[in-house]
Design a protein around this motif. Sequence first.
Motif, mmCIF file in Angstrom:
data_model
loop_
_atom_site.group_PDB
_atom_site.id
_atom_site.type_symbol
_atom_site.label_atom_id
_atom_site.label_comp_id
_atom_site.label_asym_id
_atom_site.label_seq_id
_atom_site.Cartn_x
_atom_site.Cartn_y
_atom_site.Cartn_z
ATOM 1 N N VAL A 139 0.964 -1.242 0.015
ATOM 2 C CA VAL A 139 0.153 -0.092 -0.011
ATOM 3 C C VAL A 139 0.800 1.182 -0.155
ATOM 4 O O VAL A 139 2.004 1.265 0.701
ATOM 5 C CB VAL A 139 -0.981 0.365 1.166
ATOM 6 N N VAL A 140 0.885 2.213 -0.797
ATOM 7 C CA VAL A 140 1.335 3.566 -0.862
ATOM 8 C C VAL A 140 0.550 4.562 -0.294
ATOM 9 O O VAL A 140 -0.558 4.742 -0.855
ATOM 10 C CB VAL A 140 1.910 3.552 -2.498
ATOM 11 N N ILE A 141 0.751 5.181 0.505
ATOM 12 C CA ILE A 141 0.021 6.183 1.046
ATOM 13 C C ILE A 141 0.446 7.650 0.560
ATOM 14 O O ILE A 141 1.469 7.980 0.349
ATOM 15 C CB ILE A 141 0.419 6.425 2.658
ATOM 16 N N ALA A 142 -0.459 8.046 -0.236
ATOM 17 C CA ALA A 142 -0.356 9.314 -1.065
ATOM 18 C C ALA A 142 -1.236 10.346 -0.784
ATOM 19 O O ALA A 142 -1.677 10.933 -1.573
ATOM 20 C CB ALA A 142 -0.441 8.894 -2.438
ATOM 21 N N THR A 143 -1.095 10.837 0.658
ATOM 22 C CA THR A 143 -1.741 11.996 0.884
ATOM 23 C C THR A 143 -0.808 12.980 0.774
ATOM 24 O O THR A 143 0.106 13.039 0.646
ATOM 25 C CB THR A 143 -2.178 11.830 2.527
ATOM 26 N N ASN A 144 -1.437 14.293 0.730
ATOM 27 C CA ASN A 144 -0.618 15.506 0.406
ATOM 28 C C ASN A 144 0.286 15.767 1.539
ATOM 29 O O ASN A 144 0.061 15.351 2.634
ATOM 30 C CB ASN A 144 -1.708 16.633 0.397
ATOM 31 N N PRO A 145 1.457 16.357 1.071
ATOM 32 C CA PRO A 145 2.629 16.660 1.986
ATOM 33 C C PRO A 145 2.397 18.038 3.138
ATOM 34 O O PRO A 145 2.993 18.817 2.963
ATOM 35 C CB PRO A 145 3.752 16.689 1.327
ATOM 36 N N THR A 146 0.960 17.870 3.469
ATOM 37 C CA THR A 146 0.571 19.060 4.192
ATOM 38 C C THR A 146 0.412 18.758 5.799
ATOM 39 O O THR A 146 0.703 17.323 6.121
ATOM 40 C CB THR A 146 -0.849 19.710 3.894
ATOM 41 N N LEU A 147 0.326 19.411 6.863
ATOM 42 C CA LEU A 147 0.132 19.039 7.986
ATOM 43 C C LEU A 147 -0.955 17.777 8.220
ATOM 44 O O LEU A 147 -0.708 16.952 8.750
ATOM 45 C CB LEU A 147 -0.289 20.181 9.088
ATOM 46 N N ASP A 148 -2.435 18.068 7.636
ATOM 47 C CA ASP A 148 -3.209 17.092 7.678
ATOM 48 C C ASP A 148 -2.931 15.717 7.144
ATOM 49 O O ASP A 148 -3.215 14.801 7.423
ATOM 50 C CB ASP A 148 -4.344 17.454 7.370
ATOM 51 N N GLY A 149 -2.200 16.037 5.991
ATOM 52 C CA GLY A 149 -1.823 14.904 5.218
ATOM 53 C C GLY A 149 -0.782 13.978 5.633
ATOM 54 O O GLY A 149 -0.790 12.754 5.757
ATOM 55 N N GLU A 150 0.157 14.554 6.413
ATOM 56 C CA GLU A 150 1.086 13.854 7.293
ATOM 57 C C GLU A 150 0.926 13.139 8.400
ATOM 58 O O GLU A 150 0.938 12.115 8.891
ATOM 59 C CB GLU A 150 2.430 14.840 7.607
ATOM 60 N N THR A 151 -0.310 14.252 9.026
ATOM 61 C CA THR A 151 -1.020 13.260 10.253
ATOM 62 C C THR A 151 -1.695 11.940 9.988
ATOM 63 O O THR A 151 -1.712 11.211 10.359
ATOM 64 C CB THR A 151 -1.914 14.509 10.732
#
Length: 204
Positions: A139-151
Amino acid sequence: MKLPPPLEAVTAELQKLPGIGPKSAQRIALHLLKEGPQSMGHLAELINAVAEKVGFCQVCGSFTDMPVCSICENPNRDGAVLVIVAEASNVLTFERNGLFKGRYHVLGGLISPLKGVGPDQLRIRELLSRLEDKNIHEVVIATNPTLDGETTAAWLFRILEPLGNTGLKVSRIGLGLPIGSDLEYADDLTLGRALEGRRAIGSG
């Protein structure tokens, strides 16, 4: 000069769309008015059709006008790799460059304590259910590199890490996306490099 109330109402609604400011909204509203009732009626019919027919895939959560989207239905997609994204629009971004041939899982948002959004409001249960399929190897976690994305990425890793004992690899989309950026606006080359450069999480 003040616009007539019906035109002002349309302008106000257009301003709610992403990237549309007051001037752009007014230009669009005036253009529609200039095109005439037939053109406006056709646009209204198309918008109504989208509202009635387009929903979310029962499997991955992406946009579809069928119970299951064409990506999930496609037997030629690589079922071993699952990319986790926040929004259905992110799937369109990945598909735009055509580099990824696996499957997707849409969370339906990001964990955001400030906005009152917790894990229970995302499609986490559906994700865990899908991961019971032993054919999924990464699985590749591809959330944005923002605070919420990293959280969100950190939280996902914590719940997915134990599955490493079953042979599941958990990775994070790689470098190439600057901190604070949005996947939706990434160019094809940058997104392709970020996907190719994904890294395992928690390996030190």
